[in-house]
Design a protein around this motif. Structure first.
Motif, PDB file in Angstrom:
ATOM      1  N   THR A   1      93.334  -4.190 -10.506  1.00  0.00           N
ATOM      2  CA  THR A   1      94.695  -3.646 -10.483  1.00  0.00           C
ATOM      3  C   THR A   1      95.477  -4.108 -11.706  1.00  0.00           C
ATOM      4  N   ARG A   2      95.333  -5.376 -12.057  1.00  0.00           N
ATOM      5  CA  ARG A   2      96.035  -5.866 -13.236  1.00  0.00           C
ATOM      6  C   ARG A   2      95.471  -5.244 -14.504  1.00  0.00           C
ATOM      7  N   ALA A   3      94.176  -4.965 -14.526  1.00  0.00           N
ATOM      8  CA  ALA A   3      93.582  -4.293 -15.688  1.00  0.00           C
ATOM      9  C   ALA A   3      94.194  -2.906 -15.879  1.00  0.00           C
ATOM     10  N   ILE A   4      94.471  -2.229 -14.781  1.00  0.00           N
ATOM     11  CA  ILE A   4      95.118  -0.918 -14.866  1.00  0.00           C
ATOM     12  C   ILE A   4      96.526  -1.063 -15.443  1.00  0.00           C
ATOM     13  N   ALA A   5      97.266  -2.063 -14.963  1.00  0.00           N
ATOM     14  CA  ALA A   5      98.609  -2.295 -15.501  1.00  0.00           C
ATOM     15  C   ALA A   5      98.553  -2.612 -16.990  1.00  0.00           C
ATOM     16  N   ARG A   6      97.572  -3.367 -17.411  1.00  0.00           N
ATOM     17  CA  ARG A   6      97.426  -3.685 -18.829  1.00  0.00           C
ATOM     18  C   ARG A   6      97.159  -2.423 -19.640  1.00  0.00           C
ATOM     19  N   ALA A   7      96.333  -1.527 -19.098  1.00  0.00           N
ATOM     20  CA  ALA A   7      96.034  -0.279 -19.805  1.00  0.00           C
ATOM     21  C   ALA A   7      97.278   0.593 -19.920  1.00  0.00           C
ATOM     22  N   VAL A   8      98.077   0.656 -18.843  1.00  0.00           N
ATOM     23  CA  VAL A   8      99.318   1.429 -18.886  1.00  0.00           C
ATOM     24  C   VAL A   8     100.266   0.829 -19.919  1.00  0.00           C
ATOM     25  N   ALA A   9     100.391  -0.489 -19.907  1.00  0.00           N
ATOM     26  CA  ALA A   9     101.291  -1.155 -20.859  1.00  0.00           C
ATOM     27  C   ALA A   9     100.842  -0.933 -22.295  1.00  0.00           C
ATOM     28  N   GLU A  10      99.547  -0.919 -22.516  1.00  0.00           N
ATOM     29  CA  GLU A  10      99.034  -0.658 -23.863  1.00  0.00           C
ATOM     30  C   GLU A  10      99.386   0.753 -24.309  1.00  0.00           C
ATOM     31  N   ALA A  11      99.334   1.694 -23.366  1.00  0.00           N
ATOM     32  CA  ALA A  11      99.603   3.091 -23.701  1.00  0.00           C
ATOM     33  C   ALA A  11     101.066   3.336 -24.048  1.00  0.00           C
ATOM     34  N   CYS A  12     101.975   2.538 -23.496  1.00  0.00           N
ATOM     35  CA  CYS A  12     103.406   2.811 -23.683  1.00  0.00           C
ATOM     36  C   CYS A  12     104.153   1.644 -24.323  1.00  0.00           C
ATOM     37  N   GLU A  13     103.425   0.683 -24.872  1.00  0.00           N
ATOM     38  CA  GLU A  13     104.032  -0.464 -25.545  1.00  0.00           C
ATOM     39  C   GLU A  13     105.045  -1.166 -24.638  1.00  0.00           C
ATOM     40  N   GLY A  14     104.646  -1.362 -23.383  1.00  0.00           N
ATOM     41  CA  GLY A  14     105.522  -2.025 -22.429  1.00  0.00           C
ATOM     42  C   GLY A  14     105.140  -3.473 -22.203  1.00  0.00           C
TER      43      GLY A  14
ATOM     44  N   LEU B   1      91.331   3.962  -9.867  1.00  0.00           N
ATOM     45  CA  LEU B   1      92.330   4.929 -10.315  1.00  0.00           C
ATOM     46  C   LEU B   1      92.214   6.229  -9.522  1.00  0.00           C
ATOM     47  N   GLY B   2      93.349   6.716  -9.063  1.00  0.00           N
ATOM     48  CA  GLY B   2      93.355   7.961  -8.301  1.00  0.00           C
ATOM     49  C   GLY B   2      93.031   7.800  -6.832  1.00  0.00           C
ATOM     50  N   THR B   3      92.854   6.549  -6.355  1.00  0.00           N
ATOM     51  CA  THR B   3      92.587   6.313  -4.937  1.00  0.00           C
ATOM     52  C   THR B   3      93.830   5.733  -4.271  1.00  0.00           C
ATOM     53  N   PRO B   4      93.887   5.744  -2.927  1.00  0.00           N
ATOM     54  CA  PRO B   4      95.054   5.155  -2.238  1.00  0.00           C
ATOM     55  C   PRO B   4      95.192   3.651  -2.451  1.00  0.00           C
ATOM     56  N   LEU B   5      94.155   2.990  -2.938  1.00  0.00           N
ATOM     57  CA  LEU B   5      94.225   1.551  -3.137  1.00  0.00           C
ATOM     58  C   LEU B   5      95.082   1.166  -4.335  1.00  0.00           C
ATOM     59  N   VAL B   6      95.294   2.092  -5.258  1.00  0.00           N
ATOM     60  CA  VAL B   6      96.172   1.848  -6.403  1.00  0.00           C
ATOM     61  C   VAL B   6      97.047   3.073  -6.609  1.00  0.00           C
ATOM     62  N   GLN B   7      98.347   2.893  -6.463  1.00  0.00           N
ATOM     63  CA  GLN B   7      99.295   3.988  -6.642  1.00  0.00           C
ATOM     64  C   GLN B   7     100.215   3.666  -7.814  1.00  0.00           C
ATOM     65  N   ILE B   8     100.483   4.667  -8.648  1.00  0.00           N
ATOM     66  CA  ILE B   8     101.288   4.469  -9.847  1.00  0.00           C
ATOM     67  C   ILE B   8     102.482   5.418  -9.794  1.00  0.00           C
ATOM     68  N   SER B   9     103.662   4.870  -9.983  1.00  0.00           N
ATOM     69  CA  SER B   9     104.873   5.689  -9.982  1.00  0.00           C
ATOM     70  C   SER B   9     105.762   5.276 -11.140  1.00  0.00           C
TER      71      SER B   9
ATOM     72  N   ASP C   1     101.604  11.040 -17.909  1.00  0.00           N
ATOM     73  CA  ASP C   1     100.620  10.910 -16.833  1.00  0.00           C
ATOM     74  C   ASP C   1      99.989   9.525 -16.953  1.00  0.00           C
ATOM     75  N   PRO C   2     100.547   8.520 -16.266  1.00  0.00           N
ATOM     76  CA  PRO C   2     100.049   7.150 -16.431  1.00  0.00           C
ATOM     77  C   PRO C   2      98.615   6.967 -15.959  1.00  0.00           C
ATOM     78  N   VAL C   3      98.177   7.743 -14.972  1.00  0.00           N
ATOM     79  CA  VAL C   3      96.789   7.624 -14.500  1.00  0.00           C
ATOM     80  C   VAL C   3      95.825   8.035 -15.607  1.00  0.00           C
ATOM     81  N   THR C   4      96.123   9.168 -16.246  1.00  0.00           N
ATOM     82  CA  THR C   4      95.272   9.620 -17.342  1.00  0.00           C
ATOM     83  C   THR C   4      95.323   8.645 -18.506  1.00  0.00           C
ATOM     84  N   ALA C   5      96.518   8.136 -18.801  1.00  0.00           N
ATOM     85  CA  ALA C   5      96.658   7.172 -19.891  1.00  0.00           C
ATOM     86  C   ALA C   5      95.859   5.909 -19.611  1.00  0.00           C
ATOM     87  N   ALA C   6      95.893   5.439 -18.358  1.00  0.00           N
ATOM     88  CA  ALA C   6      95.139   4.240 -18.002  1.00  0.00           C
ATOM     89  C   ALA C   6      93.641   4.509 -18.044  1.00  0.00           C
ATOM     90  N   ARG C   7      93.224   5.666 -17.553  1.00  0.00           N
ATOM     91  CA  ARG C   7      91.791   5.971 -17.521  1.00  0.00           C
ATOM     92  C   ARG C   7      91.204   6.016 -18.932  1.00  0.00           C
TER      93      ARG C   7
END
Length: 305
Positions: free
Chosen positions: A102-115, A42-50, A24-30
């Motif tokens: 938006t980039r901060a969210i991507a950074r959080a996702v990358a931190e969560a999954c070592e991407g 996070l969780g709004t139509p302005l930022v979508q994660i797939s 769940d990348p949204v939860t991981a980012a949050r």
């Protein structure tokens, strides 16, 4: 004058390549995001994660040809099995705050999954340890928002012949609803000054653009003057650095629409000498730009207020 179309939103993708996609990348980012606006988006139509297999995301080939902060890291790409696409739908008037969020969210996702993070607009894979940092409170283009690509061999003049010199083009301004900039037939000896010119011009145009958007909310067309003035001191604005003593240079540039204009093409503006400059363009690059634009490959950021 040049007519610019102002879209309601600009799709702004950051792609996290990983072999450990979060369930769940949204939860991981949050759980990791440090910026309040990013948490709100996070969780709004302005930022979508797939999350998609790497071969199905549509970004695999682009990432293969992207610039890497460390070219030695490029083999990492082949171990990644999935792409987590963080897609911001950003109103130009809300920049740069929403872009940073938006980039901060991507950074959080990358931190969560070592991407690692691929910025599709600047066509570069951001530094491998980028995921561990936080967005700086003060925006500046030098924070990996803008890239300048240099190609050789000149430009096709339409007759099959190629003019001399190098071609330079920016990547990253489209996300802000501005055309990219390109300079053609730049003499090799003037390429560093040309890079500075494009960086400084980007700072000037972007600052003016945000001022215009703030004063014209909801407008869908902007008229841009074909002539702009670039000052050498704008290089410090590009780096968000404390100014240092340099030559106080100024350059008048001519902006012209470049390439095909249409719904499926991205706009570019060519940068060159004013139309009343009587000498060859090579002399403008050598005798005007090179003397006015100091090349500053990197400068330390000033302390944020």
């Amino acid at each position: 004058m040049i007519d610019l179309d102002i879209p309601e939103t600009v799709a702004t993708p950051f792609v996290v390549a990983t072999d450990q996609p979060p369930h769940d990348p949204v939860t991981a980012a949050r759980a990791r995001v440090r910026q309040p606006l990013a948490a709100d988006l996070l969780g709004t139509p302005l930022v979508q994660i797939s999350t998609l297999p790497a071969g199905d995301s549509g970004y695999a080939e682009l990432m293969e040809g992207a610039a890497w902060a460390r070219p030695a890291d490029r083999p990492l790409l082949h171990k990644f099995t999935h792409h987590v696409v963080v897609m911001g739908h950003i109103p130009p008037v809300s920049q740069p705050g929403h872009g940073q969020a938006t980039r901060a969210i991507a950074r959080a996702v990358a931190e969560a999954c070592e991407g690692v993070i691929y910025d599709a607009w600047s066509h570069q894979v951001l530094p491998h340890d980028f995921r561990h940092g936080a967005e700086h409170p003060e925006f500046c283009l030098a924070d990996d928002w803008l890239a300048t690509f240099i190609t050789g061999g000149g430009h096709d003049d339409g007759t099959g012949a190629r003019d001399g010199g190098l071609s330079l083009a920016t990547a990253g301004l489209h996300r802000f609803a501005l055309p990219e900039l390109e300079a053609r037939a730049v003499p090799l000896s003037n390429v560093f000054a040309a890079v500075t010119l494009l960086r400084c011009l980007s700072v000037v145009l972007l600052s003016e653009h945000w001022d215009w958007l703030a004063c014209n909310p909801g407008a869908r067309t902007r008229r841009l003057a074909r002539r702009a003035r670039v000052e050498s001191r704008d290089v410090w604005r590009y780096w968000a650095a404390a100014p240092r003593p340099t030559a106080d240079g100024r350059v008048q540039v001519q902006l012209d629409e470049s390439g095909e204009i249409g719904p499926r093409t991205l706009p570019y503006l060519s940068v060159g000498p004013p139309d009343d400059f009587a000498s060859p363009a090579s002399e403008w690059w050598n005798d005007v730009v090179d003397l006015a634009m100091p090349y500053v490959p990197q400068a330390p950021r000033r302390t944020a207020a």
